[in-house]
Design an enzyme around this catalytic site. Structure first.
Site, PDB file in Angstrom:
ATOM      1  N   CYS A 120      -4.314  12.933  13.518  1.00 19.09           N
ATOM      2  CA  CYS A 120      -5.302  11.881  13.208  1.00 19.09           C
ATOM      3  C   CYS A 120      -5.130  11.006  14.651  1.00 19.09           C
ATOM      4  CB  CYS A 120      -4.857  11.018  12.099  1.00 19.09           C
ATOM      5  SG  CYS A 120      -3.551  10.019  12.170  1.00 19.09           S
ATOM      6  N   GLN A 179       7.877  19.606   7.652  1.00 20.90           N
ATOM      7  CA  GLN A 179       9.075  19.135   6.935  1.00 20.90           C
ATOM      8  C   GLN A 179       9.031  19.288   5.442  1.00 20.90           C
ATOM      9  OE1 GLN A 179      12.305  18.902   8.470  1.00 20.90           O
ATOM     10  NE2 GLN A 179      10.903  19.672  10.107  1.00 20.90           N
ATOM     11  N   THR A 230      11.194  11.549   7.788  1.00 21.24           N
ATOM     12  CA  THR A 230       9.963  11.503   7.320  1.00 21.24           C
ATOM     13  C   THR A 230       9.852  10.662   6.086  1.00 21.24           C
ATOM     14  OG1 THR A 230       8.056  12.917   6.524  1.00 21.24           O
ATOM     15  CG2 THR A 230      10.091  13.959   6.822  1.00 21.24           C
ATOM     16  N   LYS A 235       0.693  -1.222  -0.116  1.00 25.61           N
ATOM     17  CA  LYS A 235       0.039  -0.115   0.027  1.00 25.61           C
ATOM     18  C   LYS A 235       0.876   1.052   0.056  1.00 25.61           C
ATOM     19  CE  LYS A 235      -1.805   1.756   4.061  1.00 25.61           C
ATOM     20  NZ  LYS A 235      -1.397   3.010   4.254  1.00 25.61           N
ATOM     21  N   ASN A 236       1.952   1.212   0.984  1.00 27.12           N
ATOM     22  CA  ASN A 236       2.364   2.632   1.260  1.00 27.12           C
ATOM     23  C   ASN A 236       3.666   2.774  -0.085  1.00 27.12           C
ATOM     24  OD1 ASN A 236       1.099   3.336   3.177  1.00 27.12           O
ATOM     25  ND2 ASN A 236       2.685   2.688   4.872  1.00 27.12           N
ATOM     26  N   ARG A 293      -8.833  -0.006   4.611  1.00 23.85           N
ATOM     27  CA  ARG A 293      -7.960   0.949   4.079  1.00 23.85           C
ATOM     28  C   ARG A 293      -6.639   0.421   3.519  1.00 23.85           C
ATOM     29  NH1 ARG A 293      -6.117   4.606   7.715  1.00 23.85           N
ATOM     30  NH2 ARG A 293      -4.459   4.861   5.997  1.00 23.85           N
ATOM     31  N   ASP A 340       4.503   0.431  12.248  1.00 23.55           N
ATOM     32  CA  ASP A 340       3.263  -0.337  11.763  1.00 23.55           C
ATOM     33  C   ASP A 340       3.151  -1.758  12.102  1.00 23.55           C
ATOM     34  OD1 ASP A 340       2.808   2.181  10.419  1.00 23.55           O
ATOM     35  OD2 ASP A 340       3.437   1.557   8.481  1.00 23.55           O
ATOM     36  N   ARG A 347       1.081  14.357  13.725  1.00 24.07           N
ATOM     37  CA  ARG A 347       1.467  14.300  12.340  1.00 24.07           C
ATOM     38  C   ARG A 347       1.520  15.585  11.456  1.00 24.07           C
ATOM     39  NH1 ARG A 347      -1.182   8.925   9.796  1.00 24.07           N
ATOM     40  NH2 ARG A 347       0.815   9.035   8.526  1.00 24.07           N
ATOM     41  N   PRO A 348       2.227  16.421  11.980  1.00 22.27           N
ATOM     42  CA  PRO A 348       2.436  17.861  11.188  1.00 22.27           C
ATOM     43  C   PRO A 348       3.231  17.403   9.852  1.00 22.27           C
ATOM     44  CG  PRO A 348       4.178  17.793  12.954  1.00 22.27           C
ATOM     45  CD  PRO A 348       3.157  16.667  13.138  1.00 22.27           C
ATOM     46  N   ILE A 349       3.032  18.371   9.047  1.00 24.63           N
ATOM     47  CA  ILE A 349       3.828  18.434   7.662  1.00 24.63           C
ATOM     48  C   ILE A 349       4.791  19.514   7.498  1.00 24.63           C
ATOM     49  CG2 ILE A 349       2.149  16.831   6.641  1.00 24.63           C
ATOM     50  CD1 ILE A 349       1.399  19.757   4.881  1.00 24.63           C
ATOM     51  N   ILE A 352       8.029   6.437  17.397  1.00 26.81           N
ATOM     52  CA  ILE A 352       7.569   7.383  15.936  1.00 26.81           C
ATOM     53  C   ILE A 352       6.493   8.147  16.006  1.00 26.81           C
ATOM     54  CG2 ILE A 352       7.081   7.270  13.489  1.00 26.81           C
ATOM     55  CD1 ILE A 352       9.709   6.076  14.066  1.00 26.81           C
TER      56      ILE A 352
HETATM   57  N1  EPU Z   1       6.495  14.397  11.143  1.00 30.72           N
HETATM   58  C1  EPU Z   1       6.891  15.872  11.730  1.00 30.72           C
HETATM   59  N2  EPU Z   1       6.577  16.576  10.530  1.00 30.72           N
HETATM   60  C2  EPU Z   1       6.741  16.423   9.329  1.00 30.72           C
HETATM   61  C3  EPU Z   1       6.578  15.005   8.909  1.00 30.72           C
HETATM   62  C4  EPU Z   1       6.511  14.038   9.928  1.00 30.72           C
HETATM   63  O1  EPU Z   1       6.898  15.970  12.693  1.00 30.72           O
HETATM   64  O2  EPU Z   1       6.771  17.088   8.280  1.00 30.72           O
HETATM   65  C5  EPU Z   1       6.774  13.740  12.054  1.00 30.72           C
HETATM   66  C6  EPU Z   1       5.233  12.747  12.213  1.00 30.72           C
HETATM   67  O3  EPU Z   1       4.612  13.297  12.914  1.00 30.72           O
HETATM   68  C7  EPU Z   1       5.808  11.228  12.932  1.00 30.72           C
HETATM   69  C8  EPU Z   1       7.201  11.250  12.577  1.00 30.72           C
HETATM   70  O4  EPU Z   1       7.531  12.377  11.870  1.00 30.72           O
HETATM   71  O5  EPU Z   1       6.002  11.386  14.340  1.00 30.72           O
HETATM   72  C9  EPU Z   1       7.209  10.150  11.425  1.00 30.72           C
HETATM   73  O6  EPU Z   1       6.293  10.370  10.240  1.00 30.72           O
HETATM   74  P1  EPU Z   1       6.254  10.414   8.853  1.00 30.72           P
HETATM   75  O7  EPU Z   1       6.186  11.462   8.096  1.00 30.72           O
HETATM   76  O8  EPU Z   1       7.647   9.379   8.345  1.00 30.72           O
HETATM   77  O9  EPU Z   1       5.057   9.361   8.512  1.00 30.72           O
HETATM   78  P2  EPU Z   1       4.108   9.681   7.233  1.00 30.72           P
HETATM   79  O10 EPU Z   1       5.122   9.591   5.965  1.00 30.72           O
HETATM   80  O11 EPU Z   1       3.015  10.481   7.495  1.00 30.72           O
HETATM   81  C10 EPU Z   1       4.280   6.839   6.414  1.00 30.72           C
HETATM   82  C11 EPU Z   1       3.469   5.890   6.558  1.00 30.72           C
HETATM   83  C12 EPU Z   1       2.970   5.451   7.740  1.00 30.72           C
HETATM   84  C13 EPU Z   1       4.100   5.039   8.833  1.00 30.72           C
HETATM   85  C14 EPU Z   1       4.980   5.999   8.896  1.00 30.72           C
HETATM   86  C15 EPU Z   1       6.188   5.774   9.551  1.00 30.72           C
HETATM   87  C16 EPU Z   1       2.530   6.301   4.154  1.00 30.72           C
HETATM   88  C17 EPU Z   1       1.274   6.661   3.407  1.00 30.72           C
HETATM   89  N3  EPU Z   1       2.377   6.070   5.431  1.00 30.72           N
HETATM   90  O12 EPU Z   1       3.512   8.116   7.189  1.00 30.72           O
HETATM   91  O13 EPU Z   1       1.985   4.305   7.698  1.00 30.72           O
HETATM   92  O14 EPU Z   1       3.547   4.551   9.727  1.00 30.72           O
HETATM   93  O15 EPU Z   1       5.353   6.403   7.556  1.00 30.72           O
HETATM   94  O16 EPU Z   1       6.799   4.749   9.014  1.00 30.72           O
HETATM   95  O17 EPU Z   1       3.631   5.850   3.735  1.00 30.72           O
HETATM   96  C18 EPU Z   1       0.043   2.994   7.735  1.00 30.72           C
HETATM   97  O18 EPU Z   1       0.234   2.166   6.845  1.00 30.72           O
HETATM   98  O19 EPU Z   1      -0.773   2.303   8.727  1.00 30.72           O
HETATM   99  C19 EPU Z   1       0.605   4.111   8.283  1.00 30.72           C
HETATM  100  C20 EPU Z   1       0.309   5.063   9.179  1.00 30.72           C
END
Ligand code: EPU
Length: 426
Positions: A124, A133, A170, A30-31, A404, A312, A129-131, A334
């Site tokens: 969520c 970065q 991230t 999926k990812n 999902r 995960d 889960r801020p963005i 994480i």
């Molecule tokens: N984070 C920040 N700022 C950012 C981005 C991330 O603070 O700009 C923090 C997040 O809040 C978290 C950590 O950094 O605490 C890691 O987050 P990351 O961005 O790596 O997660 P993601 O990209 O949103 C993906 C997977 C998740 C998986 C995580 C960690 C996808 C679509 N989703 O999420 O998958 O848990 O990486 O490996 O690829 C799932 O499939 O159930 C799932 C949640």
């Protein structure tokens, strides 16, 4: 394999006491599929994705792209994308609410439209889960970023070479940056990138499209080009689906062979399972056999970025350790709120206490069936496998979370001998 995509109202009844035995074919990841589908936007040429699992998140991504004017044909696990005409450079609130990964459209939309409007995702169930970065990267790359009325407005002001270091690792942040830079006709560097197999699969696709990407440790050197081409790509197997079945096999004292796996992607999961007493054998390049009848040994686990133990898989291992012969500790590094399944597992008789980001799990003799609620995707799968070993009947509600991310999970379990029934809510 096709699956029935369901409404939010369905639930599963799992009868405990069965042992998982036989063979199971693992679906495409999926990812990995989500960013690869979105990467098709980077070119005007057609692309084909093979082995994309048919899941709610994939359906939502197809809808996201169709809203942009992209033509998509899906037949089973094959998706053909014609992104020649983009009529809308926006990912709406509805798209993002349904699926956070919609934020991956920022990079490709900026490439194709010079601008992008993407709803700002909220927190969520697993964390804030801020963005920040993602946005910090775009700013460093010559993009104006404005957040107003719940939307992020991005506008590309210049095309420049970038040397950017992520403050934290991230996955989707790395993917957004890689997609964007693959179209910049200059050499750029990204430091402190995520190295998850799903990121590597996207890199494989970006290379097929014509970008030159080198990886040195956590550094990526990207030499992009503006005329990226279409691609044909078979996505990697889903290591988390595989890990979930592996835990299920050992938990139930079963014996299963997983087909379509990449063993190297499963190293930390295999290590943890072996430490807990399971036997894991490599049957062939892409087949793994897992069996064992316990006693389950307690573990000390910390979730980490790949190649560390994946967040995960945390909920599924918590179920296993609930029945271990001793006390285990799981530290979640994480996501700050990824222990919501603890309350549900306690309803089933597990003895778990949580302090901050650490869960202490005291092994109990048995779990008992109860009515439980899925709080997120992986928690949902964990509750289903808990039901397989619980005494009596477990009702797992809100399984839209499960749908999902797991293709035909209940059907695959039933084929392995589990008693799992899907029912619509009254
Ligand atoms: N984070 C920040 N700022 C950012 C981005 C991330 O603070 O700009 C923090 C997040 O809040 C978290 C950590 O950094 O605490 C890691 O987050 P990351 O961005 O790596 O997660 P993601 O990209 O949103 C993906 C997977 C998740 C998986 C995580 C960690 C996808 C679509 N989703 O999420 O998958 O848990 O990486 O490996 O690829 C799932 O499939 O159930 C799932 C949640």
């Amino acid at each position: 394999m096709t699956s029935t995509l369901l409404s939010t109202s369905e639930y599963l009844i799992v009868r405990g006491g069965s042992t998982l035995t036989g063979e199971v074919e693992i679906s495409g990841s999926k990812n990995a599929s989500l960013p690869i589908l979105i990467a098709t936007l980077l070119s005007e040429e057609r692309s084909t994705i093979l082995d994309a699992p048919y899941l709610l998140d994939i359906k939502n991504t197809i809808e996201l792209l169709e809203n942009m004017g992209v033509e998509i044909k899906r037949e089973g696990n094959r998706i053909e994308v014609n992104p020649e005409r983009i009529t809308n450079c926006r990912a709406s609130d509805e798209n993002v609410r349904r699926m956070r990964a919609s934020v991956l459209a920022m990079g490709p939309l900026l490439v194709r439209c010079g601008e992008a409007i993407v709803a700002m995702p909220g927190g969520c169930s697993i964390g804030l889960r801020p963005i920040d970065q993602h946005l910090k990267f775009f700013q460093s790359a010559g993009v104006d970023v404005n957040v107003k009325h719940g939307y992020i407005y991005l506008e590309r002001k210049e095309k420049k070479s970038v040397n950017f270091t992520f403050d934290i690792i991230t996955v989707t942040g790395t993917e957004n940056a890689l997609m964007f830079l693959s179209s910049v006709n200059k050499e750029s560097v990204l430091n402190n990138i995520a190295l998850e197999p799903e990121v590597m699969d996207l890199i494989e696709v970006l290379r097929k499209m014509g970008a030159d990407i080198e990886i040195e440790g956590r550094k990526a050197i990207i030499r992009g080009r503006e005329d990226l081409s279409g691609f044909i790509h078979k996505v990697i197997p889903d290591r988390i689906e595989a890990g979930t079945f592996m835990v299920g096999a050992y938990l139930t004292g079963g014996d299963i062979t997983l087909k379509n796996v990449i063993k190297d992607h499963l190293t930390s999961i295999i290590e943890a399972l072996r430490e807990a007493g399971a036997v894991v054998e490599e049957k062939s390049v892409n087949e793994i056999r897992v069996y064992g009848s316990g006693p389950i040994k307690p573990l000390n686990i910390e979730t980490r970025e790949y190649p560390g133990f994946p967040t995960d898989m945390q909920a599924q291992f918590m179920v296993l350790l609930s029945l271990a012969d001793g006390v285990s500790v799981i530290k979640e590094n994480i996501f700050e709120n990824r222990f919501q399944h603890v309350m549900e597992l306690k309803r089933m008789g597990a003895d778990i206490s949580v302090k901050g980001n650490t869960a202490i799990i005291k092994g109990v003799r048995n779990l008992t069936g109860a009515e439980v609620f899925s709080t997120d995707l992986r928690a949902s799968a964990a509750l289903v496998i808990a039901g397989l070993v619980a005494e009596g009947e477990t009702t797992v509600r809100d399984i839209y979370h499960l749908d999902r991310g797991y293709e035909n999970f209940d059907k695959k379990l039933a084929k392995l001998g589990a008693s799992v029934q899907r029912l619509p809510s009254l």
